[in-house]
Scaffold this active site. Structure first.
Site, short mmCIF file in Angstrom:
data_model
loop_
_atom_site.label_atom_id
_atom_site.label_comp_id
_atom_site.label_asym_id
_atom_site.label_seq_id
_atom_site.Cartn_x
_atom_site.Cartn_y
_atom_site.Cartn_z
N ASP A 98 0.80 -1.23 0.00
CA ASP A 98 0.00 0.00 0.00
C ASP A 98 0.83 1.28 0.00
OD1 ASP A 98 -2.38 -1.23 0.07
OD2 ASP A 98 -2.72 -1.02 2.22
N LYS B 223 -3.52 3.36 -2.10
CA LYS B 223 -4.62 4.31 -2.15
C LYS B 223 -4.08 5.60 -1.56
CE LYS B 223 -7.53 0.76 -0.30
NZ LYS B 223 -8.32 0.42 0.87
N MET C 252 -6.86 9.29 9.85
CA MET C 252 -7.52 9.81 8.65
C MET C 252 -8.38 11.03 8.97
SD MET C 252 -8.72 6.10 7.16
CE MET C 252 -9.33 5.52 8.74
N1 SAH Z 1 -3.29 0.40 9.40
C1 SAH Z 1 -2.72 1.70 9.63
C2 SAH Z 1 -3.75 2.80 9.51
C3 SAH Z 1 -4.34 2.93 8.13
S1 SAH Z 1 -5.47 4.24 8.01
C4 SAH Z 1 -2.06 1.72 11.03
O1 SAH Z 1 -2.25 0.79 11.79
O2 SAH Z 1 -1.35 2.67 11.33
C5 SAH Z 1 -4.47 5.52 7.36
C6 SAH Z 1 -4.22 6.57 8.39
O3 SAH Z 1 -3.25 6.12 9.32
C7 SAH Z 1 -3.64 7.85 7.87
O4 SAH Z 1 -4.64 8.68 7.32
C8 SAH Z 1 -3.06 8.46 9.12
O5 SAH Z 1 -4.06 9.01 9.93
C9 SAH Z 1 -2.55 7.22 9.83
N2 SAH Z 1 -1.12 6.99 9.60
C10 SAH Z 1 -0.55 5.86 9.15
N3 SAH Z 1 0.79 5.99 9.13
C11 SAH Z 1 1.07 7.22 9.58
C12 SAH Z 1 2.28 7.95 9.80
N4 SAH Z 1 3.47 7.42 9.54
N5 SAH Z 1 2.18 9.20 10.29
C13 SAH Z 1 1.01 9.75 10.58
N6 SAH Z 1 -0.16 9.12 10.38
C14 SAH Z 1 -0.14 7.87 9.89
#
Ligand code: SAH
Length: 504
Positions: free
Chosen positions: A36, A58, A173
């Site tokens: 992803d 995405k 998000m």
């Molecule tokens: N499965 C992922 C989340 C996916 S949803 C997890 O466990 O982290 C996607 C959201 O995750 C983004 O919009 C943001 O809010 C957050 N996110 C993921 N990685 C990030 C990062 N390195 N820094 C800040 N926000 C992050």
């Protein structure tokens, strides 16, 4: 049932070191890696060379593939009896649709395993100096989606309960909806003075953090774009004291490393540990010489050699590989003395359990001559130097002039690397790169060739060029590169020291 299997793997939040050991094993073994947008691409370097890599990222509303197409793709690949690694940012089951994908696999009779990852709501606050729980401030911590459509009549989020019932709130998000989130929290009783942080690209070299209160954060975080985590609660105050990641010496700095791909790691690691964004831009690559005969002849007659002189790690590697290729080994070197130009070359030799008899105090050819001279070892001795095709002629000439016999032999070739990352030119022009480093004359020469001589003036006042030592500096200057500083000790650690000094 097919023998295909799917691993739903959490890739962690971005810092490659935050991938689990099990996750790495999956990446190393998988036949197909489906990954992803939020997965740090560096992790894919561990995949097998013949693995199929499929990007299904995405980004906001731009979907490469729809979710059901992704599901189908995973199933189709698994039905080819392959092992599939479905790599997702953070944890696969935290707002990652890992559960949905697992159910779909179940329906299709495909075995699966789930490998958790460090989720953004834990990792990114930690890297911004914010522990998500802290006894004095909170005993509860929630992970919430900020993605809900605000125009939806019935929210799935019970704002009344979470606003005051939970200590630390983290929103995934939630960048676009930040005004709505703040409004709901305040409306349902959370104090306007509650501290808030928004963290973008957390745990990466380009991490960006904005803080404020429920009252001020919308204004303060106006320029922040996705992906970001929003964290609300008293724990945010701890950042003032615990902000370790962004306070590292080279945090926020972008540094280009021009060494060959196989030599880059030690240097990159050091810079990364200090917080820099390292842009690997190899300008040289190492190749075999056109003809090994001269080196082979020297090795076959090695008894006639008094001194072996190594001026690079590559020279050591090439020489000893060749000894082996000829059916010989280090026992055949008995009686031959060894000189190495600097600590890295010395280490490569001592790693073979061979002592280095001469180590010059300064890591340049001139210093080798001085050191051998003071040992009384030049006149009448036979020297063998397995070197690069483009090595300087100073050393052999000087030794000959002082009465030595010298075999200056090409043991490897330095060739210009195929440029892979030409976007670097835009970054050099727009000033978003702080430093370009040169670790040899040929890195400087090839950098100019690849970037284009005509582009040098335009980037010269936007970026600082740093050199590992006087010879490299001289070459760079001849090429029109204005060297801002030179390492005091002519080694990679010496170059790191000067980078820190320059950027302070
Ligand atoms: N499965 C992922 C989340 C996916 S949803 C997890 O466990 O982290 C996607 C959201 O995750 C983004 O919009 C943001 O809010 C957050 N996110 C993921 N990685 C990030 C990062 N390195 N820094 C800040 N926000 C992050």
């Amino acid at each position: 049932m097919s023998s295909g299997i799917v691993y739903l793997v959490g890739a962690g939040p971005g810092d490659p070191g935050l991938l689990t050991v099990k996750g790495r094993e999956c990446i190393q073994k998988g036949d197909v890696i489906i990954y992803d947008y939020l997965v740090n691409i560096v992790l894919i370097n561990d995949a097998r060379k013949d693995a199929e890599l499929i990007y299904v990222g995405k980004q906001g509303n731009q979907h490469t593939l729809e979710q059901d197409e992704i599901n189908q793709l995973i199933v189709d690949k698994a039905k080819e009896n392959k092992s599939i690694v479905r790599l997702k940012g953070g944890d696969p089951c935290v707002f990652g649709r890992g559960g949905e994908e697992a159910l779909f696999l179940l329906e299709n009779n495909i075995p699966f395993e789930i490998v958790p990852g460090i989720t953004a709501a834990i990792a990114t606050p930690t890297y911004a100096g914010i522990p998500v729980t802290f006894r004095r401030y909170t005993s509860t911590f929630a992970l919430i989606t900020g993605h809900e459509d605000p125009t939806k009549p019935d929210s799935d989020i019970d704002w009344a309960k979470i606003s005051t019932g939970i200590g630390t709130l983290t929103f995934y998000m939630g960048v676009k909806n930040l005004p709505y989130i703040v409004e709901q929290l305040v409306k349902h009783g959370r104090s306007k003075d509650t501290p808030v942080a928004v963290i973008r690209w957390g745990t990466r070299a380009n991490q960006e953090t904005v803080t404020g209160t429920l009252e001020s954060i919308v204004e303060n975080a106006k320029s922040i774009k996705a992906p970001a985590i929003t964290i609300v609660g008293e724990v945010v105050k701890l950042r003032e004291k615990l902000n370790w990641f962004e306070n590292r010496k080279l945090f926020g700095k972008s540094i280009v490393v021009t060494r060959s791909r196989d030599q880059v790691s030690e240097f990159s690691e050091k810079l990364t540990c200090l917080g820099a964004e390292v842009i690997e831009f190899p300008t040289i690559s190492i190749a075999e010489p056109d003809d090994f005969t001269p080196l082979d002849n020297e090795i076959k007659n090695i008894e006639g050699t008094d001194w072996l002189v190594f001026t690079s790690v590559n020279g050591v590697d090439s020489f000893f590989d060749r000894i082996f290729a000829l059916g010989k080994d280090i026992r055949d070197l008995k009686g031959v003395k060894i000189c190495a130009i600097g600590p890295a070359t010395s280490k490569r030799i001592t790693d073979l359990h061979l002592n280095v008899d001469c180590k010059p105090p300064k890591y340049v050819a001139e210093s080798i001559v001085e050191a051998l001279k003071s040992m009384g070892e030049i006149k009448g001795n036979k020297f063998l130097m397995p070197r690069a095709d483009i090595a300087r002629s100073f050393l052999p000439e000087e030794l000959k002039a002082l009465g030595a016999t010298v075999s200056d032999i090409v043991a490897y070739k330095t060739v210009i690397a195929e440029p892979r990352n030409l976007k670097i030119l835009d970054r050099l022009k727009d000033g978003s790169i702080d430093i370009v480093t040169f670790t040899s004359s040929s890195t400087a020469r090839n950098f100019v060739k690849i970037i284009g001589e005509e582009n040098i003036p335009a980037i010269s006042d936007k970026v600082r060029f740093l050199s590992i030592g006087p010879i490299t500096t001289e070459t760079a200057k001849e090429l029109g590169l204005n060297i801002a500083a030179e390492a005091e000790e002519y080694t990679i650690p010496g170059l790191v020291d000067i980078i820190i000094k320059e950027l302070q």
